[in-house]
Scaffold this active site. Sequence first.
Site, PDB file in Angstrom:
ATOM      1  N   GLU A 164       1.717   3.979   2.770  1.00  0.00           N
ATOM      2  CA  GLU A 164       2.264   3.557   4.066  1.00  0.00           C
ATOM      3  C   GLU A 164       3.779   3.715   4.056  1.00  0.00           C
ATOM      4  O   GLU A 164       4.527   2.739   4.158  1.00  0.00           O
ATOM      5  CB  GLU A 164       1.782   2.130   4.365  1.00  0.00           C
ATOM      6  CG  GLU A 164       0.254   2.104   4.472  1.00  0.00           C
ATOM      7  CD  GLU A 164      -0.408   0.716   4.428  1.00  0.00           C
ATOM      8  OE1 GLU A 164       0.307  -0.297   4.456  1.00  0.00           O
ATOM      9  OE2 GLU A 164      -1.650   0.680   4.338  1.00  0.00           O
TER      10      GLU A 164
ATOM     11  N   HIS B  63       2.736  -3.485   6.703  1.00  0.00           N
ATOM     12  CA  HIS B  63       1.807  -2.384   6.448  1.00  0.00           C
ATOM     13  C   HIS B  63       1.902  -1.354   7.566  1.00  0.00           C
ATOM     14  O   HIS B  63       2.612  -1.530   8.544  1.00  0.00           O
ATOM     15  CB  HIS B  63       0.367  -2.925   6.443  1.00  0.00           C
ATOM     16  CG  HIS B  63       0.038  -3.818   5.302  1.00  0.00           C
ATOM     17  ND1 HIS B  63      -0.813  -3.442   4.287  1.00  0.00           N
ATOM     18  CD2 HIS B  63       0.445  -5.074   5.000  1.00  0.00           C
ATOM     19  CE1 HIS B  63      -0.927  -4.436   3.420  1.00  0.00           C
ATOM     20  NE2 HIS B  63      -0.179  -5.441   3.830  1.00  0.00           N
TER      21      HIS B  63
ATOM     22  N   HIS C 169       0.873  -1.172   0.000  1.00  0.00           N
ATOM     23  CA  HIS C 169       0.000   0.000   0.000  1.00  0.00           C
ATOM     24  C   HIS C 169       0.910   1.222   0.000  1.00  0.00           C
ATOM     25  O   HIS C 169       1.605   1.478   0.982  1.00  0.00           O
ATOM     26  CB  HIS C 169      -0.909   0.009   1.227  1.00  0.00           C
ATOM     27  CG  HIS C 169      -2.008  -1.004   1.157  1.00  0.00           C
ATOM     28  ND1 HIS C 169      -2.423  -1.718   2.266  1.00  0.00           N
ATOM     29  CD2 HIS C 169      -2.792  -1.414   0.125  1.00  0.00           C
ATOM     30  CE1 HIS C 169      -3.419  -2.529   1.907  1.00  0.00           C
ATOM     31  NE2 HIS C 169      -3.650  -2.360   0.613  1.00  0.00           N
TER      32      HIS C 169
ATOM     33  N   ARG D 274      -3.391   4.585  -2.115  1.00  0.00           N
ATOM     34  CA  ARG D 274      -3.194   3.271  -1.515  1.00  0.00           C
ATOM     35  C   ARG D 274      -2.991   2.156  -2.534  1.00  0.00           C
ATOM     36  O   ARG D 274      -2.164   1.254  -2.351  1.00  0.00           O
ATOM     37  CB  ARG D 274      -4.427   2.967  -0.663  1.00  0.00           C
ATOM     38  CG  ARG D 274      -4.631   1.534  -0.194  1.00  0.00           C
ATOM     39  CD  ARG D 274      -5.964   1.451   0.543  1.00  0.00           C
ATOM     40  NE  ARG D 274      -6.401   0.109   0.839  1.00  0.00           N
ATOM     41  CZ  ARG D 274      -6.134  -0.546   1.978  1.00  0.00           C
ATOM     42  NH1 ARG D 274      -5.401   0.026   2.911  1.00  0.00           N
ATOM     43  NH2 ARG D 274      -6.598  -1.770   2.179  1.00  0.00           N
TER      44      ARG D 274
END
Lengths: 379, 166
Positions: free
Chosen positions: A142, A266, A139, A197
């Site tokens: 992050e 994550h 993602h 994302r």
Amino acid sequence: QALSSPPHQVDFWRHPTSPGQPADLWVPFPGLQAVKVFLESNNISYRIMIEDVQELLDEEKKTMMKSKRINRSTSTFDYASYHTIDEIYDWMDVLVDDHPGLVSKLQIGQSYENRPLYVLKFSTGGSNRPAIWLDTGIHSREWITQATGIWTANKIAKEYGQDPSITAILDSMDIFFEIITNPDGFAFTHSSNRLWRKTRSINASSNCVGVDPNRNWDAGFGGSGSSSNPCSETYHGPYAHSEREVKSIVDFILSHGNVKSVISIHSYSQMLLFPYGYKTAPAPDHQELNELAKKAVGDLAAVYGTKYTYGSIADTIYMAAGTTVDWAYDNGVKYSFTFELRDMGRYGFLLPSSQIIPTATETWPALLDIMVHVLEHPY
Amino acid sequence: DIDGVGQKYHLELVLEDLLDKDSTVNCTAEVLYHLGNNIPPDVQFTIEGELKNAEEADNIFYNRIKSLEKELVAENIPDSHGNVSPEMEPVHLLAWVASGYVIWQNSTENTKFQLAQIKHVKQVKRSDEYLEFDYTILLHEMVSQEIIPWQMTVLWHPQHGVQVTQ
């Protein structure tokens, strides 16, 4: 004066001043004989200080090139900042150069926008040894994960031969580490939308772009906790493994055939999670995974007091179908974990860069706990 | 579970001062989520002891803004790297407080909101004693993972507190 003009073309490096004082001259090769004759016939004593200037220049150039690369060495890289995709790809090459025989770079495929998908391989030899897979940045927003990935990759390379645990691990197993798992998304967070994302794949039926790469795996695909709406942040995609970023990992792990652990990193929420996310029923290995998670978060907390919760995805965070670790687990990879790194929402995705090294530092013992357990529990 | 009304939760929690981790206060609360999720949850709470006094810092910030010649305007707080400049820190904290109200008004048992970023903030000069800021904020909803932009107008005065209109 006679010497500096044609035909001699000598270059004075130390000009003549007064009689009895030395002068230094550089003589081009063709004129060498003539200059010697000139000096001798004028009773000027001389000695050769440098036989071949070009040789010295070549040597200096080489040293400069080397030092230019040493300045880009992994020991001077700024781990306490966030970096661009190009900076990270350059750093990867430096890491490989700094640790020949331990680290190599593989390409497992290409992203939707044709960026290379690079994986760092840490191996001390053998043939298709049991392996641990690590990924960060699936993602793209992050950012703490890619940054932690870089620090951790460097740590693994540095500590081999120093730290007994990582040495034992790498003496029998290989580690594969994909740091920028979603390069298109990552580039987009730099160029256009810091909070992007998903991947950047074009959806056939919609103006909305991208698929959630952590809902695109073939494990409970399309179920609760994923969306069929292309505009959603948890859009699972048209079918499982539709995303090149996901398919290349699937193909890599399946063809490798000997991956024993998948650790997907994550942020944020401070959690250590294991399967399942697509169903509430506990995984067959729930107890063992739970105990291992408990130990790992305890060792993480021991560093700076950072508190993590742990448990299955469905119990701890929310239902999520089509995740990386559920797929890995259902394909025989027992030790499948997801980390959610700092923080708890105060900064969320925009974690200050001053927290990169503390985050990576505290996560390291937790990662080691998992990897050591994998080493000590072959299956 | 209250038949015909909704779900009531009894909570015991500890409040921690964002700016002083050692400063904590115990709190008990009751939250009632109404059936249908059309109305914001009812919240009742009691705090054990006192919240820290921030009067001095509040007044410094208040006077600084009041004496600005041009209205304050700023974007992307924190920035991409998580940085908030010292001058913008109170603006950030005010947004935190105000977004708390917005979050409360929009919460259900299935949502978990956080303030992700201030996209844009603009001061609106007023003739009365209040400070007014127009914020465009981004809220992050954890369950859906959505980023929701929200417009809020915030009124503040050191002694009179915060007021939010959405």
